[in-house]
Design a protein around this motif. Structure first.
Motif, mmCIF file in Angstrom:
data_model
loop_
_atom_site.group_PDB
_atom_site.id
_atom_site.type_symbol
_atom_site.label_atom_id
_atom_site.label_comp_id
_atom_site.label_asym_id
_atom_site.label_seq_id
_atom_site.Cartn_x
_atom_site.Cartn_y
_atom_site.Cartn_z
ATOM 1 N N LEU A 83 0.881 -1.121 -0.206
ATOM 2 C CA LEU A 83 -0.084 -0.178 -0.179
ATOM 3 C C LEU A 83 0.924 1.373 -0.065
ATOM 4 N N ALA A 84 1.998 1.211 0.734
ATOM 5 C CA ALA A 84 2.839 2.459 0.635
ATOM 6 C C ALA A 84 3.554 2.606 -0.671
ATOM 7 N N ALA A 85 3.911 1.562 -1.228
ATOM 8 C CA ALA A 85 4.472 1.587 -2.439
ATOM 9 C C ALA A 85 3.588 2.224 -3.599
ATOM 10 N N HIS A 86 2.203 1.979 -3.386
ATOM 11 C CA HIS A 86 1.172 2.443 -4.427
ATOM 12 C C HIS A 86 0.722 3.899 -4.057
ATOM 13 N N PHE A 87 0.403 3.973 -2.856
ATOM 14 C CA PHE A 87 -0.252 5.391 -2.279
ATOM 15 C C PHE A 87 0.605 6.464 -1.501
ATOM 16 N N TRP A 88 1.738 6.190 -0.986
ATOM 17 C CA TRP A 88 2.411 7.328 -0.192
ATOM 18 C C TRP A 88 3.571 7.904 -1.173
ATOM 19 N N PRO A 89 3.954 9.163 -1.062
ATOM 20 C CA PRO A 89 3.034 9.986 -0.204
ATOM 21 C C PRO A 89 1.581 10.343 -0.666
ATOM 22 N N GLY A 90 0.669 10.485 0.379
ATOM 23 C CA GLY A 90 -0.735 10.245 -0.007
ATOM 24 C C GLY A 90 -1.609 10.131 1.025
ATOM 25 N N PRO A 91 -2.983 10.257 0.681
ATOM 26 C CA PRO A 91 -3.809 10.384 1.678
ATOM 27 C C PRO A 91 -4.530 9.017 2.238
ATOM 28 N N LEU A 92 -3.491 8.252 2.823
ATOM 29 C CA LEU A 92 -3.603 7.006 3.401
ATOM 30 C C LEU A 92 -2.936 6.776 4.565
ATOM 31 N N ALA A 93 -3.938 6.391 5.712
ATOM 32 C CA ALA A 93 -3.048 6.061 7.123
ATOM 33 C C ALA A 93 -3.180 4.614 7.190
ATOM 34 N N LEU A 94 -2.159 3.887 7.701
ATOM 35 C CA LEU A 94 -1.962 2.574 8.140
ATOM 36 C C LEU A 94 -2.130 2.396 9.646
ATOM 37 N N ILE A 95 -2.787 1.354 10.195
ATOM 38 C CA ILE A 95 -2.465 1.253 11.565
ATOM 39 C C ILE A 95 -1.849 0.035 11.700
ATOM 40 N N LEU A 96 -0.879 -0.254 12.366
ATOM 41 C CA LEU A 96 0.020 -1.392 12.583
ATOM 42 C C LEU A 96 0.507 -1.312 14.157
ATOM 43 N N ASN A 97 0.818 -2.466 14.326
ATOM 44 C CA ASN A 97 1.184 -2.740 15.836
ATOM 45 C C ASN A 97 2.492 -2.177 16.185
ATOM 46 N N LYS A 98 2.339 -1.505 17.303
ATOM 47 C CA LYS A 98 3.412 -0.227 17.581
ATOM 48 C C LYS A 98 4.584 -0.932 18.279
ATOM 49 N N LYS A 99 5.805 -0.313 18.236
ATOM 50 C CA LYS A 99 6.957 -0.664 18.880
ATOM 51 C C LYS A 99 6.743 -0.655 20.649
ATOM 52 N N PRO A 100 7.178 -1.202 21.220
ATOM 53 C CA PRO A 100 7.018 -1.081 22.806
ATOM 54 C C PRO A 100 7.549 0.428 23.394
ATOM 55 N N ASP A 101 8.340 1.180 22.596
ATOM 56 C CA ASP A 101 8.618 2.493 23.203
ATOM 57 C C ASP A 101 7.778 3.619 22.660
ATOM 58 N N VAL A 102 6.864 3.415 21.914
ATOM 59 C CA VAL A 102 6.061 4.254 21.290
ATOM 60 C C VAL A 102 5.113 4.729 22.367
ATOM 61 N N SER A 103 4.917 5.766 22.528
ATOM 62 C CA SER A 103 4.293 6.533 23.836
ATOM 63 C C SER A 103 2.784 6.228 23.751
#
Length: 332
Positions: A83-103
């Motif tokens: 999806l990033a390859a096709h649509f970024w930069p662009g109006p698409l946000a992706l929800i992913l499992n976060k790294k432990p240090d992300v607040s």
């Protein structure tokens, strides 16, 4: 805070402010964002304070390129890279499992994080100069109309923002599409300019579609912005009206001496002096670009009610109908 033209000096100043934990509003292709250093929990808390936003509502982190995904995501599935390859930069946000240090301040306490690369020269210049992620919801009060011009941010948030970068009117005009890739099957959480069919064509699989008009009852399901039943709303009461009933509803309100504002694409002129008509484009992309500015213009006039002609219920209009369904509350 008066907006300033987003030249190189202004962007340099914005970077300094972000590194000091201050708030900077900046344009994206969708709407203006209220940005803070995503790695600074105290700075991110100022976003919630400025907007009056509940702290359990996650924010989207804006990044400069796909290379930054691994700074925030625990793992990057193949679907995200496609999806990033096709649509970024662009109006698409992706929800992913976060790294432990992300607040958890950024993620609203969730174990996921929203990420996107915006398609706007000012936003990209700011992100590249800053060198990190910028958490940025829309630069408006919680649940109110999103800003698509710098002056909207000034009118809405005033001195709560330390700097407003003026990059002109937003070209898309409605918030990004949001796709959740944190589970076993991709989910469409919020429709946008990039459609369900666009995404399915890239992934070669059907998306699970979360109803945009049903507010999550379990806090753990609130993985993205814009999932409230009422959102993007003017202060003035607003009603969504079928095209065939619009003249009748206008006539009834005029008879009651109500001051009426109308967003419509089929009407040619206003009925009388109590009625103010904004004639909207008939093409979905043009309509989306004009929508929030037009709603704001009517909302500033101390009207009794705003009527919005129901757009076509086709795939091209899905994001617009989603926003209007949440912005209008009066019954017919």
């Amino acid at each position: 805070m008066k907006p300033i033209f987003a030249d190189a000096a202004a962007i340099e100043n914005a970077v300094k402010l972000l590194r000091q934990g201050r708030l900077v509003a900046f344009p994206t292709e969708t709407v203006y964002g209220l940005g803070a250093d995503a790695a600074n929990p105290d700075a991110v808390r100022r976003i919630f304070q400025a907007k009056g936003r509940p702290t359990d509502h996650p924010l989207i982190v804006h990044i400069a390129s796909v290379d930054s995904l691994t700074d925030w995501a625990q793992a990057v599935p193949d679907a995200a890279l496609k999806l990033a390859a096709h649509f970024w930069p662009g109006p698409l946000a992706l929800i992913l499992n976060k790294k432990p240090d992300v607040s958890p301040v950024v993620t609203g306490g969730q174990n996921t994080v929203g990420l996107r690369v915006p398609d706007h020269p000012v936003a990209l210049s700011l992100l590249r100069a800053f060198g990190g992620g910028i958490a940025a919801p829309s630069a408006n009060r919680f649940c109110r109309i999103s800003p698509t011009q710098a002056r909207h941010v000034e009118e809405e948030l005033g001195s709560a923002v330390d700097l407003i970068l003026d990059g002109g009117a937003c070209q898309v005009g409605v918030e990004s599409t949001i796709v959740d890739l944190s589970g076993t099957r991709p989910k469409l959480l919020r429709p946008g300019y990039i459609t369900q069919f666009d995404i399915e064509a890239v992934l070669q699989t059907e998306l699970l579609v979360v109803s945009s008009q049903t507010e999550p009852t379990n806090p753990s399901e609130l993985r993205a912005p814009g999932m409230m039943a009422v959102h993007y709303a003017p202060i003035t009461v607003a009603m969504l009206c079928p095209t065939d009933r619009l003249p009748e509803i206008i006539q009834t309100l005029n008879f009651r001496n109500k001051k009426v504002g109308i967003l419509a694409y089929s009407l040619k002129q206003a009925e009388n002096s109590l009625t103010l008509l904004i004639h909207m484009p008939k093409q979905a992309d043009d309509y989306a670009q004009a929508l929030y500015a037009s709603l704001r213009d009517l909302d500033s006039l101390q009207l009794d009610i705003i009527l919005v002609e129901q757009p076509p219920e086709t795939a091209a209009w899905r994001a617009i109908n989603d926003r209007l369904g949440k912005a209008t509350s009066a019954s017919q």
